[in-house]
Design a protein around this motif. Structure first.
Motif, PDB file in Angstrom:
ATOM      1  N   GLU A  53       0.825  -1.210   0.000  1.00  0.00           N
ATOM      2  CA  GLU A  53       0.000   0.000   0.000  1.00  0.00           C
ATOM      3  C   GLU A  53       0.862   1.264   0.000  1.00  0.00           C
ATOM      4  N   SER A  54       1.981   1.230  -0.728  1.00  0.00           N
ATOM      5  CA  SER A  54       2.893   2.374  -0.721  1.00  0.00           C
ATOM      6  C   SER A  54       2.250   3.639  -1.297  1.00  0.00           C
ATOM      7  N   ALA A  55       1.226   3.488  -2.129  1.00  0.00           N
ATOM      8  CA  ALA A  55       0.580   4.649  -2.737  1.00  0.00           C
ATOM      9  C   ALA A  55      -0.220   5.480  -1.739  1.00  0.00           C
ATOM     10  N   THR A  56      -0.691   4.835  -0.664  1.00  0.00           N
ATOM     11  CA  THR A  56      -1.591   5.531   0.263  1.00  0.00           C
ATOM     12  C   THR A  56      -1.116   5.562   1.705  1.00  0.00           C
TER      13      THR A  56
ATOM     14  N   ASP B 297       6.892  -3.839  -1.546  1.00  0.00           N
ATOM     15  CA  ASP B 297       7.195  -2.456  -1.900  1.00  0.00           C
ATOM     16  C   ASP B 297       7.696  -1.718  -0.656  1.00  0.00           C
TER      17      ASP B 297
ATOM     18  N   THR C  86       6.017  -0.077   1.670  1.00  0.00           N
ATOM     19  CA  THR C  86       4.955   0.192   2.650  1.00  0.00           C
ATOM     20  C   THR C  86       5.510   0.384   4.057  1.00  0.00           C
TER      21      THR C  86
ATOM     22  N   ASP D 117      -6.269   1.244   2.157  1.00  0.00           N
ATOM     23  CA  ASP D 117      -6.477   1.517   0.737  1.00  0.00           C
ATOM     24  C   ASP D 117      -7.131   2.861   0.451  1.00  0.00           C
TER      25      ASP D 117
ATOM     26  N   ASN E 290      -8.186   2.222  -3.613  1.00  0.00           N
ATOM     27  CA  ASN E 290      -6.929   2.308  -4.332  1.00  0.00           C
ATOM     28  C   ASN E 290      -6.275   0.928  -4.310  1.00  0.00           C
ATOM     29  N   GLY E 291      -6.247   0.244  -5.452  1.00  0.00           N
ATOM     30  CA  GLY E 291      -5.614  -1.070  -5.494  1.00  0.00           C
ATOM     31  C   GLY E 291      -6.608  -2.208  -5.610  1.00  0.00           C
TER      32      GLY E 291
END
Length: 214
Positions: free
Chosen positions: A15-18, A41, A43, A88, A188-189
């Motif tokens: 969940e590195s994006a969020t 990733d 995270t 997410d 997200n994801g």
């Protein structure tokens, strides 16, 4: 309420994006506890950078085990209230205050009610939980608990309940439950429960087991 008394458990897998923005946002209300469930990733690194307590699983062990690890850490830290939030981006961090207020008003467990559910099996589980316990959205990932409820059961999950065992335990034991409706943001994801057939199977299995446990 003293921020240190609230543990905010966030299970996370890639969940590195969020994760950084979520950790910073929830940190206003309590201590973020991110359970990195075998991510490949960044995270864990981003969560730590954001100020979270990070619990790491070397391999992916699944949603329920991640939550179980997070609850153990929250109890070790002395949290009086434990709140679960998904990583997410579907849960507005500002909702945490409402969940805390409901506990302060006397609830032992607070369950979120999402504005929409995605799977057929989720509707089935919701029908059963509402009929049996008056709980409208048992699979909502945002809930809050008095840590005393967790300590009485002794664990968060023991059979792959998709985050529902402690809630149903509390309902069966007569603890005070409250519910809060909210609008779900876009996810997200990938879906948490996996592909359609596998996800529906997991949900139906968890529902059936909940009927006969405790």
């Amino acid at each position: 309420m003293d921020r240190s008394r609230v543990g905010i458990v966030i299970p996370a897998l890639n969940e590195s994006a969020t994760i950084l923005s979520i950790v910073k946002a929830v940190g206003i209300y309590g201590v973020p506890i991110v359970v990195d469930d075998g991510s490949t990733d960044t995270t864990a690194e981003l969560a730590f950078r954001g100020g979270a307590v990070v619990v790491s699983h070397e391999n992916n062990r699944g949603y329920d085990v991640a939550l179980d690890s997070g609850f153990k850490k929250a109890a070790e830290l002395g949290s009086e209230i434990i709140i679960t939030v998904d990583a997410d981006g579907q849960h507005d961090p500002a909702l945490i205050q409402k969940f805390m207020d409901a506990i302060d008003a006397g609830a032992d467990v607070v369950v979120g009610i999402r504005s929409r559910r995605q799977r057929f099996a989720e509707h089935c589980f919701a029908w059963y939980a509402n009929h049996r316990f008056g709980i409208k959205d048992p699979l909502c990932g945002m809930k809050s608990y008095r840590t005393a409820v967790y300590r009485e059961l002794g664990h968060f999950d023991s059979y792959g309940s998709i985050g529902t065992e402690l809630m149903t335990f509390a309902a069966k034991k007569g603890y005070r439950l409250s519910q809060i409706s909210f609008d779900v943001r876009e996810r997200n994801g990938r879906p948490r429960f996996g592909k359609v057939l596998a996800g529906n199977y997991k949900i139906i299995r968890a529902m059936m087991l909940s009927m006969w446990r405790q």
